[in-house]
Design a protein around this motif. Structure first.
Motif, short mmCIF file in Angstrom:
data_model
loop_
_atom_site.label_atom_id
_atom_site.label_comp_id
_atom_site.label_asym_id
_atom_site.label_seq_id
_atom_site.Cartn_x
_atom_site.Cartn_y
_atom_site.Cartn_z
N ARG A 175 2.50 1.73 -3.30
CA ARG A 175 1.06 2.28 -4.83
C ARG A 175 1.12 0.66 -5.24
O ARG A 175 1.18 0.45 -6.60
CB ARG A 175 1.16 3.21 -4.84
CG ARG A 175 0.72 4.23 -4.12
CD ARG A 175 0.61 5.91 -4.91
NE ARG A 175 1.05 6.37 -4.29
CZ ARG A 175 0.17 7.29 -3.57
NH1 ARG A 175 -0.43 6.76 -2.64
NH2 ARG A 175 0.30 8.43 -3.28
N GLU A 225 -2.85 -8.79 -7.08
CA GLU A 225 -3.67 -9.35 -7.86
C GLU A 225 -3.90 -10.90 -6.55
O GLU A 225 -3.51 -11.11 -6.68
CB GLU A 225 -3.62 -9.39 -8.96
CG GLU A 225 -3.77 -8.52 -10.20
CD GLU A 225 -5.01 -7.23 -9.88
OE1 GLU A 225 -5.62 -7.77 -9.99
OE2 GLU A 225 -4.67 -6.05 -10.12
N GLN A 264 0.78 -1.37 -0.24
CA GLN A 264 -0.03 -0.04 -0.13
C GLN A 264 1.07 1.41 -0.12
O GLN A 264 0.93 2.21 -1.10
CB GLN A 264 -1.19 0.15 1.31
CG GLN A 264 -1.82 1.14 0.72
CD GLN A 264 -2.56 1.12 2.56
OE1 GLN A 264 -2.55 0.31 3.47
NE2 GLN A 264 -3.56 1.93 2.25
N LYS A 315 -0.61 -2.95 -6.48
CA LYS A 315 -1.45 -3.53 -6.77
C LYS A 315 -1.10 -5.24 -6.48
O LYS A 315 -0.34 -5.57 -7.43
CB LYS A 315 -1.71 -3.50 -7.93
CG LYS A 315 -3.27 -4.23 -8.03
CD LYS A 315 -4.79 -2.78 -7.64
CE LYS A 315 -5.95 -4.18 -8.01
NZ LYS A 315 -7.08 -4.44 -6.17
#
Length: 140
Positions: A71, A75, A68, A73
């Motif tokens: 930044r 999956e 986080q 992501k």
């Protein structure tokens, strides 16, 4: 406790009977487990399994915090297979060794490795064990 830190949560448990035929319960009632010695026909869990479960859950949260912050992501679900060995030697008595095998789906391997490395620096379990037991962390 470190200077400038505040307690966020205190886990409270009551254990009786030890690993042979004990029980452990948390003050809030969420944890209520029977204990038994590893490798015996007992019906309970053991401290090594509880430690492995706690560390792997904490480590996964540390990965999420690092991702986080950067930044990144992820999956799917991060997975951890934790192995905690109870060892005995005549020289040192009882000790632990541990291996964490971490899976991070949908992220470049080099990026995933950086997440694992940084998570190992901030995870409270990793900090508590650093320099105290042999630990191997592997990205799978």
């Amino acid at each position: 406790m470190m200077n400038n830190s505040k307690v966020l949560y205190t886990a409270r448990t009551h254990t009786s009977g030890g690993r042979e035929a004990g029980v452990a319960r948390s003050s809030d009632g969420h944890l209520d487990v029977r204990l038994s010695t590893p490798g015996t026909p007992g019906t309970g869990t053991n401290p090594e399994q509880l430690f492995a479960a706690g560390w792997s859950a904490c480590f996964e949260s540390a990965i999420a915090i690092v991702a986080q912050k950067k930044r990144i992501k992820i999956e799917g679900d991060v997975t951890l297979d934790a192995e905690v060995d109870l060892n005995f030697s005549n020289e040192d008595g009882y000790s632990l060794t541990a291996r964490l095998n971490v899976g991070i789906p949908g992220v470049d391997r080099q990026v995933a490795q950086s997440l694992v490395d940084e998570a190992h620096q901030i995870c409270p379990y990793s900090k508590a064990t650093r320099g105290n037991i042999d630990v191997s962390i592997r990205l799978i």
